[in-house]
Design a protein around this motif. Structure first.
Motif, PDB file in Angstrom:
ATOM      1  N   MET A  68       0.848  -1.200   0.000  1.00 13.02           N
ATOM      2  CA  MET A  68       0.000   0.000   0.000  1.00 13.02           C
ATOM      3  C   MET A  68       0.884   1.251   0.000  1.00 13.02           C
ATOM      4  O   MET A  68       1.836   1.344   0.747  1.00 13.02           O
ATOM      5  CB  MET A  68      -0.873   0.017   1.248  1.00 13.02           C
ATOM      6  N   ALA A  69       0.551   2.172  -0.873  1.00 12.30           N
ATOM      7  CA  ALA A  69       1.327   3.407  -0.927  1.00 12.30           C
ATOM      8  C   ALA A  69       0.425   4.590  -0.598  1.00 12.30           C
ATOM      9  O   ALA A  69      -0.799   4.496  -0.705  1.00 12.30           O
ATOM     10  CB  ALA A  69       1.922   3.574  -2.325  1.00 12.30           C
ATOM     11  N   LEU A  70       1.059   5.675  -0.172  1.00 14.46           N
ATOM     12  CA  LEU A  70       0.326   6.927   0.030  1.00 14.46           C
ATOM     13  C   LEU A  70       0.640   7.827  -1.161  1.00 14.46           C
ATOM     14  O   LEU A  70       1.795   8.180  -1.405  1.00 14.46           O
ATOM     15  CB  LEU A  70       0.766   7.570   1.354  1.00 14.46           C
ATOM     16  N   ILE A  71      -0.410   8.156  -1.911  1.00 17.05           N
ATOM     17  CA  ILE A  71      -0.233   8.918  -3.149  1.00 17.05           C
ATOM     18  C   ILE A  71      -0.964  10.249  -3.034  1.00 17.05           C
ATOM     19  O   ILE A  71      -2.137  10.280  -2.630  1.00 17.05           O
ATOM     20  CB  ILE A  71      -0.847   8.154  -4.366  1.00 17.05           C
ATOM     21  N   VAL A  72      -0.293  11.336  -3.389  1.00 27.70           N
ATOM     22  CA  VAL A  72      -0.985  12.623  -3.535  1.00 27.70           C
ATOM     23  C   VAL A  72      -1.251  12.826  -5.020  1.00 27.70           C
ATOM     24  O   VAL A  72      -0.349  12.660  -5.840  1.00 27.70           O
ATOM     25  CB  VAL A  72      -0.141  13.791  -2.974  1.00 27.70           C
ATOM     26  N   GLN A  73      -2.476  13.133  -5.360  1.00 28.20           N
ATOM     27  CA  GLN A  73      -2.827  13.391  -6.765  1.00 28.20           C
ATOM     28  C   GLN A  73      -3.352  14.805  -6.889  1.00 28.20           C
ATOM     29  O   GLN A  73      -4.171  15.239  -6.084  1.00 28.20           O
ATOM     30  CB  GLN A  73      -3.917  12.410  -7.235  1.00 28.20           C
ATOM     31  N   LYS A  74      -2.884  15.523  -7.895  1.00 27.57           N
ATOM     32  CA  LYS A  74      -3.377  16.892  -8.124  1.00 27.57           C
ATOM     33  C   LYS A  74      -4.073  16.968  -9.471  1.00 27.57           C
ATOM     34  O   LYS A  74      -3.558  16.446 -10.467  1.00 27.57           O
ATOM     35  CB  LYS A  74      -2.208  17.878  -8.055  1.00 27.57           C
ATOM     36  N   TYR A  75      -5.237  17.577  -9.491  1.00 28.15           N
ATOM     37  CA  TYR A  75      -5.983  17.743 -10.731  1.00 28.15           C
ATOM     38  C   TYR A  75      -6.162  19.235 -11.007  1.00 28.15           C
ATOM     39  O   TYR A  75      -6.730  19.964 -10.169  1.00 28.15           O
ATOM     40  CB  TYR A  75      -7.352  17.049 -10.637  1.00 28.15           C
ATOM     41  N   GLY A  76      -5.692  19.688 -12.166  1.00 28.70           N
ATOM     42  CA  GLY A  76      -5.760  21.104 -12.533  1.00 28.70           C
ATOM     43  C   GLY A  76      -7.124  21.507 -13.068  1.00 28.70           C
ATOM     44  O   GLY A  76      -8.051  20.689 -13.163  1.00 28.70           O
ATOM     45  N   GLY A  77      -7.246  22.767 -13.436  1.00 28.74           N
ATOM     46  CA  GLY A  77      -8.527  23.364 -13.816  1.00 28.74           C
ATOM     47  C   GLY A  77      -9.262  22.639 -14.936  1.00 28.74           C
ATOM     48  O   GLY A  77     -10.468  22.388 -14.835  1.00 28.74           O
ATOM     49  N   THR A  78      -8.550  22.289 -15.998  1.00 30.19           N
ATOM     50  CA  THR A  78      -9.216  21.619 -17.123  1.00 30.19           C
ATOM     51  C   THR A  78      -9.686  20.234 -16.696  1.00 30.19           C
ATOM     52  O   THR A  78     -10.755  19.768 -17.125  1.00 30.19           O
ATOM     53  CB  THR A  78      -8.237  21.480 -18.312  1.00 30.19           C
ATOM     54  N   SER A  79      -8.886  19.602 -15.844  1.00 32.74           N
ATOM     55  CA  SER A  79      -9.191  18.230 -15.416  1.00 32.74           C
ATOM     56  C   SER A  79     -10.467  18.157 -14.579  1.00 32.74           C
ATOM     57  O   SER A  79     -11.073  17.096 -14.458  1.00 32.74           O
ATOM     58  CB  SER A  79      -8.022  17.663 -14.602  1.00 32.74           C
ATOM     59  N   VAL A  80     -10.864  19.293 -13.980  1.00 34.93           N
ATOM     60  CA  VAL A  80     -12.106  19.336 -13.187  1.00 34.93           C
ATOM     61  C   VAL A  80     -13.058  20.378 -13.785  1.00 34.93           C
ATOM     62  O   VAL A  80     -13.883  20.967 -13.084  1.00 34.93           O
ATOM     63  CB  VAL A  80     -11.820  19.674 -11.699  1.00 34.93           C
ATOM     64  N   GLY A  81     -12.918  20.604 -15.106  1.00 35.63           N
ATOM     65  CA  GLY A  81     -13.608  21.713 -15.775  1.00 35.63           C
ATOM     66  C   GLY A  81     -15.106  21.545 -15.955  1.00 35.63           C
ATOM     67  O   GLY A  81     -15.787  22.495 -16.343  1.00 35.63           O
ATOM     68  N   VAL A  94       2.588  19.343  -3.997  1.00 36.75           N
ATOM     69  CA  VAL A  94       3.927  18.826  -3.701  1.00 36.75           C
ATOM     70  C   VAL A  94       4.268  19.067  -2.225  1.00 36.75           C
ATOM     71  O   VAL A  94       4.869  18.215  -1.561  1.00 36.75           O
ATOM     72  CB  VAL A  94       4.989  19.441  -4.651  1.00 36.75           C
ATOM     73  N   ALA A  95       3.846  20.222  -1.697  1.00 35.86           N
ATOM     74  CA  ALA A  95       4.115  20.513  -0.287  1.00 35.86           C
ATOM     75  C   ALA A  95       3.367  19.523   0.614  1.00 35.86           C
ATOM     76  O   ALA A  95       3.906  19.039   1.611  1.00 35.86           O
ATOM     77  CB  ALA A  95       3.700  21.943   0.040  1.00 35.86           C
ATOM     78  N   LEU A  96       2.129  19.185   0.252  1.00 33.01           N
ATOM     79  CA  LEU A  96       1.373  18.188   1.033  1.00 33.01           C
ATOM     80  C   LEU A  96       2.055  16.822   0.959  1.00 33.01           C
ATOM     81  O   LEU A  96       2.154  16.117   1.959  1.00 33.01           O
ATOM     82  CB  LEU A  96      -0.041  18.065   0.471  1.00 33.01           C
ATOM     83  N   ALA A  97       2.521  16.491  -0.238  1.00 31.12           N
ATOM     84  CA  ALA A  97       3.217  15.206  -0.408  1.00 31.12           C
ATOM     85  C   ALA A  97       4.460  15.174   0.482  1.00 31.12           C
ATOM     86  O   ALA A  97       4.767  14.153   1.107  1.00 31.12           O
ATOM     87  CB  ALA A  97       3.589  14.982  -1.879  1.00 31.12           C
ATOM     88  N   ALA A  98       5.168  16.308   0.565  1.00 32.51           N
ATOM     89  CA  ALA A  98       6.360  16.370   1.410  1.00 32.51           C
ATOM     90  C   ALA A  98       5.965  16.223   2.882  1.00 32.51           C
ATOM     91  O   ALA A  98       6.563  15.446   3.627  1.00 32.51           O
ATOM     92  CB  ALA A  98       7.099  17.687   1.176  1.00 32.51           C
ATOM     93  N   ALA A  99       4.908  16.949   3.287  1.00 32.26           N
ATOM     94  CA  ALA A  99       4.490  16.913   4.695  1.00 32.26           C
ATOM     95  C   ALA A  99       4.023  15.520   5.106  1.00 32.26           C
ATOM     96  O   ALA A  99       4.247  15.086   6.229  1.00 32.26           O
ATOM     97  CB  ALA A  99       3.384  17.934   4.928  1.00 32.26           C
ATOM     98  N   LEU A 100       3.362  14.833   4.172  1.00 27.91           N
ATOM     99  CA  LEU A 100       2.821  13.490   4.479  1.00 27.91           C
ATOM    100  C   LEU A 100       3.857  12.395   4.218  1.00 27.91           C
ATOM    101  O   LEU A 100       3.579  11.223   4.418  1.00 27.91           O
ATOM    102  CB  LEU A 100       1.596  13.217   3.602  1.00 27.91           C
TER     103      LEU A 100
END
Ligand code: ADP
Ligand code: ASP
Ligand code: MG
Length: 421
Positions: free
Chosen positions: A1-14, A158-164
């Protein structure tokens, strides 16, 4: 099991449809046994709309209130995405930046993250939730809402990924990775499988908008494995396939790294040039000019001073285009007695083009080749600056796309690289 941070930009949630697809993608990663923290942007166009509303009321909106307004776009997306996950039977919890406690300094509209409290997110993950966090925002020590500058959701992720201490940060966007140059401008730009951290750091700082510069800085500082990939593929493609797609930012020599001298071309229209054609050639004059600019918190990029003649010299420098008026006002106020009869000249229709590559460390001649290519296209170079791994030039904005295409072709970036001698 891994901990993954995923980011979705404006178009991806458009649209609602796209938000539903993002929910399916997240569910797929959870079903494969991973914990997922998601950072989202506002729906595409929304942040511009909000800033536009503010400007209808105040020409230069009050920065604190502007952040209150501009940060709301992301709050809509986190709620909708959490609902979309619940609608397909998944547990999800949404948080704004201040709720997480993304603590920033108080520099409204361009705040920097100081600290992230990750314990709440960890608890929610343990309980089986997907945790959905609003990008682009935080709060200062007094609880004032702040935003992180345009494109700032990358930095939140990326900052959240670093913190977690996440295993990986996946930046989902509307292109399928990092290209040799912006594929919207050069149609035969090529996607790279891996890109060296230093190269993407330069490209981001030189105007390539695929990642916000501070997100790359965070990735480097905390060695966050970061990958840029498409959110527009079929959301049900296998996790293993998706996990290896796109472009990975590497921190060390990687056998998959392309052995080329120039790896990418970045460009920016956000530039403006100020020239003081007649200033006295005396000690302290550069300090007088640039010191007053720095004091006004205006960033200067390129600087050129020519050889003196009759005790006078000319002095040029570039600033961000939207700070041009402010910079001229500062010069008029602070430097006027030194300007002789030359006054202040300015040019807001310039662009900066930069060739970037860690291969430039060991190969000379990139600048000369750039100049030759531009000469052949009859494009005049107005300013030049170099560092160990890049050469940047300023040209008339109207020649920018032509120059980028010519350089991209001449450095062979449209073709798969062969090995470097
Ligand atoms: P998001 O909303 O997902 O954050 P952005 O619009 O901020 O997306 O960034 C993605 C865009 O960056 C792409 O659509 C592309 O036009 C642009 N871009 C600029 N330079 C590059 C590059 N070198 N490689 C890939 N995309 C680039
Ligand atoms: N919504 C913000 C912007 O448009 C932040 C982002 O998308 O990263 O700049
Ligand atoms: Mg972006």
């Amino acid at each position: 099991m891994a901990l993954i941070v995923q980011k979705y930009g404006g178009t991806s949630v458009g649209s609602v449809e796209r938000i539903k697809n993002v929910a399916r993608r997240i569910a797929k990663w959870q079903n494969a046994g991973h914990q997922v923290v998601v950072v989202v942007s506002a729906m595409s166009g929304e942040t511009n709309r909000l800033i536009g509303l503010a400007k209808e009321i105040q020409k230069n909106p009050d920065p604190r209130e502007l952040d209150v307004v501009a940060s709301t776009g992301e709050q809509v997306t986190i709620g909708l995405l959490s609902m979309a996950l619940k609608a397909i039977g998944k547990k999800a919890k949404s948080y704004t930046g201040p709720q997480v406690r993304v603590l920033t300094d108080s520099a409204y509209t361009k705040a920097r993250i100081r600290e992230i409290d990750a314990h709440r997110i960890r608890n929610d993950l343990e309980e089986g939730n997907a945790v959905i966090v609003a990008g682009f925002q935080g709060c200062d020590e007094d609880g004032n809402i702040t935003t992180l500058g345009r494109g700032g959701s990358d930095t939140s992720a990326v900052a959240l990924a670093a913190a977690l201490k996440a295993d990986e940060c996946l930046i989902f966007t509307d292109v399928d990775g990092i290209y040799t140059t912006d594929p919207r401008v050069v149609s035969d730009a090529r996607r790279m499988d891996v890109v060296a951290f230093e190269e993407i750091l330069e490209m981001a700082s030189l105007g390539s908008k695929v990642l916000q510069i501070r997100s790359v800085e965070f990735a480097g500082k905390y060695k966050v494995p970061t990958r840029v990939l498409s959110s527009l593929t079929d959301p049900d493609i296998p996790v293993e396939q998706e996990a290896n797609s796109g472009t990975l930012i590497t921190f060390e020599e990687d056998p998959k790294m392309e052995k080329v001298v120039v790896s990418g071309i970045a460009f920016s229209r956000d530039e403006a040039k100020i020239t003081l054609p007649h200033v006295p050639d005396i000690p302290g004059i550069a300090y007088k000019i640039l010191g007053s600019i720095a004091e006004a918190n205006i960033e200067v990029d390129m600087i050129v001073q020519n050889a003196a003649k009759n005790g006078l010299t000319d002095f040029s420098f570039t600033v961000n285009r939207n700070e041009l008026d402010k910079a001229i006002a500062v010069i008029e106020k602070e430097v006027s007695p030194y300007l002789e009869e030359g006054g202040i000249l300015s040019d807001a229709s310039i662009a900066k083009i930069s060739c970037v590559g860690i291969g430039m460390r060991s190969h000379a001649g990139v600048a000369a080749k750039m100049f030759k290519i531009l000469a052949e296209e009859n494009i005049n170079i107005k300013m030049i600056s170099t560092s160990e791994i890049r050469t940047s030039i300023i040209v008339d904005e109207k020649y920018m796309e032509l120059a980028v295409r010519a350089l991209h072709k001449a450095f062979g970036l449209d073709k798969a690289p062969s090995s470097m001698e």
